[in-house]
Motif scaffolding. Sequence first.
Motif: not given
Length: 418
Positions: A364-375
């Motif tokens: 969960f942390g790995k996915i959200l880290a990527v998406v959070d920065i992208y958005d």
Amino acid sequence: MLNVVIQNFDLKGIAFNNILYGEEGNFSINISPDIKIFPDKKLTSLEIITLKNSLINITNDELIKVRFESGHILEILELINSNFKLETVLKLTEDALRKLLNSDGASILLYNEDKHVLNFYVTSGGASGYIETIDVPIDSSIAGECFKRKETIIINNAQKNPLHFKKTDMKAKYKTKNIIATPLFFENDTIGVLEAVNKKSDVYTQEDIEVIELFSSLISNKLMNSKIYEDLSSTIKGIILAVATAIDLRDNYTHTHSKNVSTLSIKIGKELGFNDSFLEELEIAALLHDVGKIGIPDEILNKPSKLTDDEYKIIQSHTIIGAKLLSEIDFLSKNIPLGALEHHEKLDGTGYPYNKKDGEISLFGKILAVVDIYDALTAKRIYKEPWPKEKVLRILKDDCPKKFDCEIVKALEKCVNI
């Protein structure tokens, strides 16, 4: 009952009077001078005795009609039990039922108590995509008759049957030739109908009744429990989205951010092949990943100038605050607080709040880290214009596998380029 025996004991074939029906399996067992069975697994002595008793009076006519789909229904049952979402349950059921009954189409209809009709809940095959909005009357349709009588019905000449509801055929420009329908039960109540139409090479028979009734028993409880679950889940997620939106509104820079992160995280989760249970938790974790900002003072959260080191540490604490808040909600999975805690962690240990490294960070942390920065980078903010997605993707790819998981970044790239 012969089809049920085949499925329960995972038989690939039966040799009767030296004629093989089905195919040879991994094991062969002589259960009488005339009968040899080919199971796909090793059987116990008790199972062999049970099979002897079940097959002692079989005939060639019965074996000609039998379906050797070893393990298929058991696999479907396992998949049904491993997924929460009703959409997945029904799609699995429809595809498997059509295959086993050699039918062109299949449908699940649920009872609409307010209108006293049956509504198509899912359809597959020739008429799919055309009939979903039609109300099927209880008192003048084959499905309705099945619902009222609470028993399986076979109609092998549908066009001449007065109960055939022709509006579905007219809407879909389809001709229903034959139909088999069985009721769906939840506890003692009839909740709908499972049906298959247009058997491709034959008419529906007693053997087909055994198959469709088996499917009915497999999905009925799951069907209603999943519907109740999804109705409740939809309500809970609506409340969660309202909370997440309210938190985003406190931060002048991140309006709609949580919803964006949730939507994109789900797309990535699907691209990576995660099941519905994981996706359900990921969606909630993404919606609530910034919930800890509720504990950050407005003057720091919305400070127009550069933050001091102490103020930046306070901003960073939203991860810990969020995880603590979420961990105290009993009905949430233990995975969900990890999204709030770890969405600013990096694989090389340069993230915050705990400088976790690759093996210490949850998926969960790995996915959200990527998406959070992208958005954050592709969104328009008061202090900046949106960055082109190509530029952001290049930054993320340059930082993997050092800071970000490469498979997640690849999935992100595929999702945003569709």
